[in-house]
Design a protein around this motif. Sequence first.
Motif, PDB file in Angstrom:
ATOM      1  N   SER A   1       0.935  -1.110  -0.093  1.00 13.36           N
ATOM      2  CA  SER A   1      -0.006   0.159  -0.031  1.00 13.36           C
ATOM      3  C   SER A   1       0.717   1.306   0.029  1.00 13.36           C
ATOM      4  O   SER A   1       0.792   2.290  -0.574  1.00 13.36           O
ATOM      5  CB  SER A   1      -0.900   0.037   1.299  1.00 13.36           C
ATOM      6  OG  SER A   1      -1.919  -0.955   1.155  1.00 13.36           O
TER       7      SER A   1
ATOM      8  N   ALA B   1       2.296   1.730  -3.510  1.00 13.08           N
ATOM      9  CA  ALA B   1       0.996   2.188  -4.464  1.00 13.08           C
ATOM     10  C   ALA B   1       0.829   3.686  -4.112  1.00 13.08           C
ATOM     11  O   ALA B   1       0.720   4.389  -5.073  1.00 13.08           O
ATOM     12  CB  ALA B   1      -0.267   1.235  -4.191  1.00 13.08           C
TER      13      ALA B   1
ATOM     14  N   ALA C   1      -2.017  -2.459  -6.776  1.00 14.62           N
ATOM     15  CA  ALA C   1      -3.366  -2.696  -6.314  1.00 14.62           C
ATOM     16  C   ALA C   1      -3.952  -3.944  -6.827  1.00 14.62           C
ATOM     17  O   ALA C   1      -4.503  -4.623  -5.762  1.00 14.62           O
ATOM     18  CB  ALA C   1      -4.544  -1.655  -6.612  1.00 14.62           C
TER      19      ALA C   1
END
Length: 396
Positions: A281, A284, A372
Amino acid sequence: MALSFQATLTQASWVGVRLMIGYRALDEGAGPAFLGLLASSFALPALVAALPAGRAADRRGGTVLVFAGLLIAAAGILSMLLVPGLTVLLLASMLVGFGHLLVIVGQQSFVAHVSRAGSRDGAFGTLTAAASVGQLIGPPAVTIIASLGANGNSARPDTTLGLLVCMGFSVLALPVYFRLRPIDRNLRRLRRTGTQEIQSAAAIFRTPGLWRSLLVSGAVLVTVDLMYAFVPVWATEQGISATAVGLLLALRAGISVVSRIGLTRLIARFGRKALLVVSISAAALGLLALPLVGLHGAVIVMIGLGLGLGIPQPITMAWVISLTDASRHGAALGLRMTVNRFAQITLPIAVGTFAGPLGVLGIFWVNAAVLAGALVIVAGSATGKSSIPPPTDGYS
């Protein structure tokens, strides 16, 4: 510590060769198309040889593969030094790529076999941290020495000197074999329980849950390649110097090294899945933010990318190993490398083709979408929370 020393030297040699071979191709009059082919040539051997190399590591031991790989890579470097011409340069780069493949599969197989189930995340963390240190010291060491022989022309370093430094790194890594080989031989003797069935790549891929770990690994690794390829484009649009780009990428690599220290303790407390979700995460979000920030914001982004790209690699290695039988660890790691190399060859081309017209924002945001997708895969997986005894981050 011996294996960490060897991993540092081999990675320093590898990244140094990749730098010098580009300059050497330019000296030979190569154009952009040939430079792209040259870049792909390093990864091509893994598409056909990674799985057989892994099986050889299971049969003969990872240290044998590392020793052979170092000799093959040195032969490739030597051929670049002795025989001029772009054709020889292309073939030699493939030879170096094949040698590097054997080294990586051999080192990873050795770690898989020598470490206990509860300490594998930390052991792989140590191995990849040592490799990252090599990536930090290799480029400056090679380029500084190569520039000394360039008669003041810093834009065109002396590639002969640079390649000799790379060969020196490989030669210095060879004696470690004699330290690690007895350990490897004893482990193989303990593991030998009869003739093992040789499984096809498809059969190994069908191991429950394995495809998830392979796809997550490929998504994370290709992000590193995309970053090296497209961060200069972002910097040009922002008016940021090449020196600053080098420092930003060095910061990312340094944070990746730090993130792998104490990884065993983190996994013992939070589990693999939680760390994968948080780290991917962060990567990203960093990719989403990078096109929108300047130099100072990029420092924060690179810290996030360092964490996001540093933690998943050793975890996915240990994840692969946790799903496979001990007699097939090398084959599984070879399959992992095959998937990684396939992603490294195809995804940058796809991202550049489809997202390129949208500019830097499109490229980095599509890459963020790939991560993702990896997050979705992790969320539906059972990576397990390692049952780890008193933590140990090292191995001999």
